[in-house]
Design an enzyme around this catalytic site. Sequence first.
Site, short mmCIF file in Angstrom:
data_model
loop_
_atom_site.label_atom_id
_atom_site.label_comp_id
_atom_site.label_asym_id
_atom_site.label_seq_id
_atom_site.Cartn_x
_atom_site.Cartn_y
_atom_site.Cartn_z
N ASP A 157 -3.88 -3.63 -0.65
CA ASP A 157 -3.83 -4.53 -1.81
C ASP A 157 -3.55 -5.98 -1.39
O ASP A 157 -2.59 -6.61 -1.87
CB ASP A 157 -2.76 -4.08 -2.81
CG ASP A 157 -2.83 -2.60 -3.13
OD1 ASP A 157 -3.95 -2.06 -3.13
OD2 ASP A 157 -1.77 -2.00 -3.38
N GLU A 202 -8.91 -0.12 -12.02
CA GLU A 202 -7.64 -0.79 -11.78
C GLU A 202 -7.87 -2.11 -11.06
O GLU A 202 -8.99 -2.53 -10.80
CB GLU A 202 -6.71 0.10 -10.96
CG GLU A 202 -7.23 0.44 -9.58
CD GLU A 202 -6.29 1.37 -8.82
OE1 GLU A 202 -5.30 1.83 -9.40
OE2 GLU A 202 -6.58 1.65 -7.64
#
Length: 343
Positions: free
Chosen positions: A35, A226
């Site tokens: 991420d 997401e």
Amino acid sequence: MERNTFFLPFVFFLFVFLPQGKAADQLPERIGVHDPVMAKQDDTYYLFTTGRGIAVWSSTDMKTWKREKAVFAEAPQWAVDAVPTYRGHTWAPDISYHNGLYYLYYSVSAFGKNTSCMGVVTNKTLHPDDPDFEWVDHGAVICSTPDVDNWNAIDPNLIFDENGVPYLFFGSFWDGLQMVRLTDDLKSCYPGEEPVTIASRKKERQRENPPAIDDNPVDAGGNAIEAPFVFRKDNHYYLFASIDYCCKGVESTYKMIYGRSDKIDGPYYDKEGKDLLFGGGTILMEGDENWHGVGHNAVVSFDGEDYLVFHGYDANDEGRSKLRIFRLSWDQSQWPGVEEAIY
């Protein structure tokens, strides 16, 4: 999938990536991250990633990376109180610079639940040797509660509209990606504002979420979208997101999609005119024989160039998650495309 669902221990590995026909001394070390987001101050790039206390790396060329101290030496007490299972492993940061401060948003969450919060920490500088360097935590911005909220308060991304009004995009599974207006100090939701679903893989607007598949946590459901990231270019807002499943090593199926809108609150349409609220989304990149799943991207601009920053699951190293950076291009119709790899 969101980190609630398939959390693997994030152990960081360094190794020399050797494509055929290239010498080792021509290539950078490839770092293990999850991420990633990136900012640049002066001549230094700073990378913030999921990790204990929020992992931080620095580089002067986007190729050779140095590990820096984590943002948090200890887990913030407010986060431990809000999410009792949280022990300091902090997810999905997002970095922005505004009015003389760096704003770093982050996520804390319970495994497989939407017992989640997003907080924000600020700093005057990103340079660790600067006398003004100090991360100041401001606590929770917004939280989600099981059986109350049909959204998950993780994966934040700050974006300002053309009038300078701040919004936070976020979300993972449940009803999909959310958008909420923030106060001008960027530390809380605007009074009276509630999150609005902006993208989903559901074909119809209904509260019921598709059921989880395989061995995925039941509560998260099967709405596998997401990690929103909104990038403003010219007269368009581009919404990037990740679909399908992360965090499963060589079994990961992560992909990056995008759509765009003339307004920050959408609707966002893909290249074929499909609304991302109803399952649309043009594929920007997906896994192949070398990378089993790619996603959770950021888009950044440095010195007139746009870059796509994300992680991929290395098929040649047991599916470990590693940093990847590509230059981003735009066609004559102003749709994005991926050019050569930078890292």
